[in-house]
Each structure stands twice: as structure tokens, then as C-alpha cells.
Scaffold this motif. Structure first.
Motif, PDB file in Angstrom:
ATOM      1  N   ASP A  55      -1.479 -10.257  15.140  1.00  0.00           N
ATOM      2  CA  ASP A  55      -0.983 -10.784  13.872  1.00  0.00           C
ATOM      3  C   ASP A  55      -2.129 -11.061  12.893  1.00  0.00           C
ATOM      4  OD1 ASP A  55       1.378 -12.713  15.745  1.00  0.00           O
ATOM      5  OD2 ASP A  55       1.784 -10.877  14.606  1.00  0.00           O
ATOM      6  N   THR A  56      -3.347 -10.918  13.354  1.00  0.00           N
ATOM      7  CA  THR A  56      -4.501 -11.139  12.490  1.00  0.00           C
ATOM      8  C   THR A  56      -4.480 -10.166  11.314  1.00  0.00           C
ATOM      9  OG1 THR A  56      -5.884 -11.999  14.263  1.00  0.00           O
ATOM     10  CG2 THR A  56      -7.017 -11.051  12.360  1.00  0.00           C
ATOM     11  N   ALA A  57      -4.538 -10.716  10.098  1.00  0.00           N
ATOM     12  CA  ALA A  57      -4.457  -9.893   8.891  1.00  0.00           C
ATOM     13  C   ALA A  57      -4.589 -10.794   7.673  1.00  0.00           C
ATOM     14  CB  ALA A  57      -3.130  -9.148   8.834  1.00  0.00           C
ATOM     15  N   VAL A  58      -4.727 -10.167   6.522  1.00  0.00           N
ATOM     16  CA  VAL A  58      -4.550 -10.873   5.262  1.00  0.00           C
ATOM     17  C   VAL A  58      -3.060 -10.785   4.918  1.00  0.00           C
ATOM     18  CG1 VAL A  58      -5.120 -10.982   2.816  1.00  0.00           C
ATOM     19  CG2 VAL A  58      -6.881 -10.344   4.486  1.00  0.00           C
ATOM     20  N   TYR A  59      -2.458 -11.917   4.657  1.00  0.00           N
ATOM     21  CA  TYR A  59      -1.036 -11.977   4.355  1.00  0.00           C
ATOM     22  C   TYR A  59      -0.838 -12.132   2.849  1.00  0.00           C
ATOM     23  CZ  TYR A  59       0.249 -12.178   9.249  1.00  0.00           C
ATOM     24  OH  TYR A  59       0.442 -11.858  10.570  1.00  0.00           O
ATOM     25  N   TYR A  60       0.039 -11.291   2.318  1.00  0.00           N
ATOM     26  CA  TYR A  60       0.296 -11.266   0.887  1.00  0.00           C
ATOM     27  C   TYR A  60       1.749 -11.630   0.597  1.00  0.00           C
ATOM     28  CZ  TYR A  60      -4.019  -8.534   0.600  1.00  0.00           C
ATOM     29  OH  TYR A  60      -5.324  -8.099   0.687  1.00  0.00           O
ATOM     30  N   CYS A  61       1.923 -12.402  -0.435  1.00  0.00           N
ATOM     31  CA  CYS A  61       3.241 -12.721  -0.968  1.00  0.00           C
ATOM     32  C   CYS A  61       3.538 -11.746  -2.107  1.00  0.00           C
ATOM     33  CB  CYS A  61       3.206 -14.158  -1.480  1.00  0.00           C
ATOM     34  SG  CYS A  61       4.689 -14.715  -2.308  1.00  0.00           S
ATOM     35  N   ALA A  62       4.798 -11.343  -2.236  1.00  0.00           N
ATOM     36  CA  ALA A  62       5.171 -10.401  -3.282  1.00  0.00           C
ATOM     37  C   ALA A  62       6.542 -10.757  -3.839  1.00  0.00           C
ATOM     38  CB  ALA A  62       5.173  -8.981  -2.733  1.00  0.00           C
ATOM     39  N   ALA A  63       6.780 -10.317  -5.077  1.00  0.00           N
ATOM     40  CA  ALA A  63       8.062 -10.587  -5.735  1.00  0.00           C
ATOM     41  C   ALA A  63       8.579  -9.335  -6.430  1.00  0.00           C
ATOM     42  CB  ALA A  63       7.892 -11.711  -6.761  1.00  0.00           C
ATOM     43  N   ARG A  64       9.885  -9.197  -6.491  1.00  0.00           N
ATOM     44  CA  ARG A  64      10.480  -8.084  -7.216  1.00  0.00           C
ATOM     45  C   ARG A  64      11.738  -8.555  -7.941  1.00  0.00           C
ATOM     46  NH1 ARG A  64      12.564  -4.605  -1.951  1.00  0.00           N
ATOM     47  NH2 ARG A  64      14.314  -5.959  -1.400  1.00  0.00           N
ATOM     48  N   ILE A  65      11.922  -8.012  -9.142  1.00  0.00           N
ATOM     49  CA  ILE A  65      13.067  -8.396  -9.961  1.00  0.00           C
ATOM     50  C   ILE A  65      14.299  -7.603  -9.561  1.00  0.00           C
ATOM     51  CG2 ILE A  65      13.922  -8.688 -12.316  1.00  0.00           C
ATOM     52  CD1 ILE A  65      11.448 -10.347 -11.645  1.00  0.00           C
ATOM     53  N   VAL A  66      14.113  -6.323  -9.316  1.00  0.00           N
ATOM     54  CA  VAL A  66      15.220  -5.452  -8.945  1.00  0.00           C
ATOM     55  C   VAL A  66      14.895  -4.814  -7.601  1.00  0.00           C
ATOM     56  CG1 VAL A  66      15.871  -5.003 -11.327  1.00  0.00           C
ATOM     57  CG2 VAL A  66      14.217  -3.500 -10.200  1.00  0.00           C
ATOM     58  N   PRO A  67      15.887  -4.354  -6.869  1.00  0.00           N
ATOM     59  CA  PRO A  67      15.624  -3.702  -5.576  1.00  0.00           C
ATOM     60  C   PRO A  67      14.660  -2.538  -5.729  1.00  0.00           C
ATOM     61  CG  PRO A  67      17.946  -4.154  -5.833  1.00  0.00           C
ATOM     62  CD  PRO A  67      17.323  -4.468  -7.154  1.00  0.00           C
TER      63      PRO A  67
ATOM     64  N   GLN B 141      -2.959 -12.970  -4.143  1.00  0.00           N
ATOM     65  CA  GLN B 141      -4.310 -12.550  -3.752  1.00  0.00           C
ATOM     66  C   GLN B 141      -4.469 -12.473  -2.242  1.00  0.00           C
ATOM     67  OE1 GLN B 141      -6.831 -11.508  -5.912  1.00  0.00           O
ATOM     68  NE2 GLN B 141      -5.001 -11.476  -7.189  1.00  0.00           N
ATOM     69  N   GLY B 142      -3.578 -13.085  -1.507  1.00  0.00           N
ATOM     70  CA  GLY B 142      -3.632 -13.016  -0.054  1.00  0.00           C
ATOM     71  C   GLY B 142      -4.282 -14.231   0.579  1.00  0.00           C
ATOM     72  N   THR B 143      -3.908 -14.476   1.825  1.00  0.00           N
ATOM     73  CA  THR B 143      -4.497 -15.553   2.614  1.00  0.00           C
ATOM     74  C   THR B 143      -4.774 -15.012   4.018  1.00  0.00           C
ATOM     75  OG1 THR B 143      -4.245 -17.855   3.347  1.00  0.00           O
ATOM     76  CG2 THR B 143      -2.252 -16.520   3.339  1.00  0.00           C
ATOM     77  N   GLN B 144      -5.956 -15.328   4.537  1.00  0.00           N
ATOM     78  CA  GLN B 144      -6.375 -14.772   5.829  1.00  0.00           C
ATOM     79  C   GLN B 144      -5.769 -15.559   6.987  1.00  0.00           C
ATOM     80  OE1 GLN B 144      -8.611 -12.054   6.590  1.00  0.00           O
ATOM     81  NE2 GLN B 144      -7.820 -12.447   8.657  1.00  0.00           N
ATOM     82  N   VAL B 145      -5.226 -14.835   7.933  1.00  0.00           N
ATOM     83  CA  VAL B 145      -4.748 -15.408   9.188  1.00  0.00           C
ATOM     84  C   VAL B 145      -5.507 -14.724  10.317  1.00  0.00           C
ATOM     85  CG1 VAL B 145      -2.809 -15.658  10.771  1.00  0.00           C
ATOM     86  CG2 VAL B 145      -2.463 -15.981   8.308  1.00  0.00           C
ATOM     87  N   THR B 146      -6.174 -15.521  11.128  1.00  0.00           N
ATOM     88  CA  THR B 146      -6.923 -14.989  12.258  1.00  0.00           C
ATOM     89  C   THR B 146      -6.438 -15.664  13.531  1.00  0.00           C
ATOM     90  OG1 THR B 146      -8.867 -14.628  10.861  1.00  0.00           O
ATOM     91  CG2 THR B 146      -9.200 -14.615  13.246  1.00  0.00           C
TER      92      THR B 146
END
Length: 118
Positions: free
Chosen positions: A90-102, A110-115
Motif C-alpha cells: 500500500d506504500t504510495a503517494v495518495y492523491y485526492c481527486a474531484a470531478r463534476i461530471v462522470p 498534491q498528494g500525501t505519502q503513505v509508507t
């Protein structure tokens, strides 16, 4: 325009839990679907989970199903990713994303690191 800021990453041991947060600004979060993606070194960015505008519908990658939970509180313009039983993979940079339409996600944090250590 939508701004997304992730937080909550860190270094943990296998089996531990973490909760990631993504705060949205610039537009009411209930206007868009939200998602979490991740990218490990040398790998392509991959889908983790998505949640609909209302929070009624969620979708997970098979690799995290049963361990991760995506949720949102629209009144706080925030989406969460609760990660339990973490594994080294599961180690990775995790990114949040948004979309208005499908379809394609339009806005990214910008991402957050999970190690996760073994």
C-alpha cells in the motif's frame, strides 16, 4: 476552480491503520464526485476508491476492498479514506481527486505519502 489538500499520511507498520483527509475549497464539495488514487515509485497512478456526490455510492479497487473505506462530510467539504490492515504494497503517494461530471477527474491534490513497513 477547485483546490484539494490532502493530509494524514505517514510511516506506519504493516497491520496498522491511517486515515487520510482531503479538504476541498473553491466550490461546494457536494457538487462533485470524489476519489482517491495512489502512485508507487516506478508505477502508474492507480484507482483506489470513489464516492458519489451524496455519498450514497462507493466503488473500490479489488486490492483495497474490505480494508479501506471512503467517506465524506459535505458540510465540511472533506472526504476521507480510512485505511485498515495496511500492507507494504500500500506504500504510495495518495492523491485526492474531484470531478463534476462522470468520466475523467478534473481536479487533483498534491498528494500525501503513505509508507508501510514490514
Amino acid at each position: 476552480q477547485v483546490q484539494l489538500v490532502e493530509s494524514g499520511g505517514g510511516l506506519v507498520q504493516a497491520g496498522d491503520s491511517l486515515r487520510l483527509s482531503c479538504a476541498a475549497s473553491g466550490r461546494t464539495s457536494s457538487s462533485f464526485d470524489m476519489g482517491w488514487f495512489r502512485q508507487a515509485p516506478g508505477n502508474r497512478r492507480e484507482f483506489v476508491a470513489t464516492i458519489s456526490k451524496s455519498g450514497a455510492s462507493t466503488v473500490y479497487a479489488d486490492s483495497v476492498k474490505g480494508r479501506f473505506t471512503i467517506s465524506r462530510i459535505n458540510a465540511k467539504n472533506t472526504v476521507y479514506l480510512q485505511m485498515n490492515s495496511l500492507k507494504p504494497e500500500d506504500t504510495a503517494v495518495y492523491y485526492c481527486a474531484a470531478r463534476i461530471v462522470p468520466g475523467t477527474f478534473d481536479y487533483w491534490g498534491q498528494g500525501t505519502q503513505v509508507t508501510v513497513s514490514s
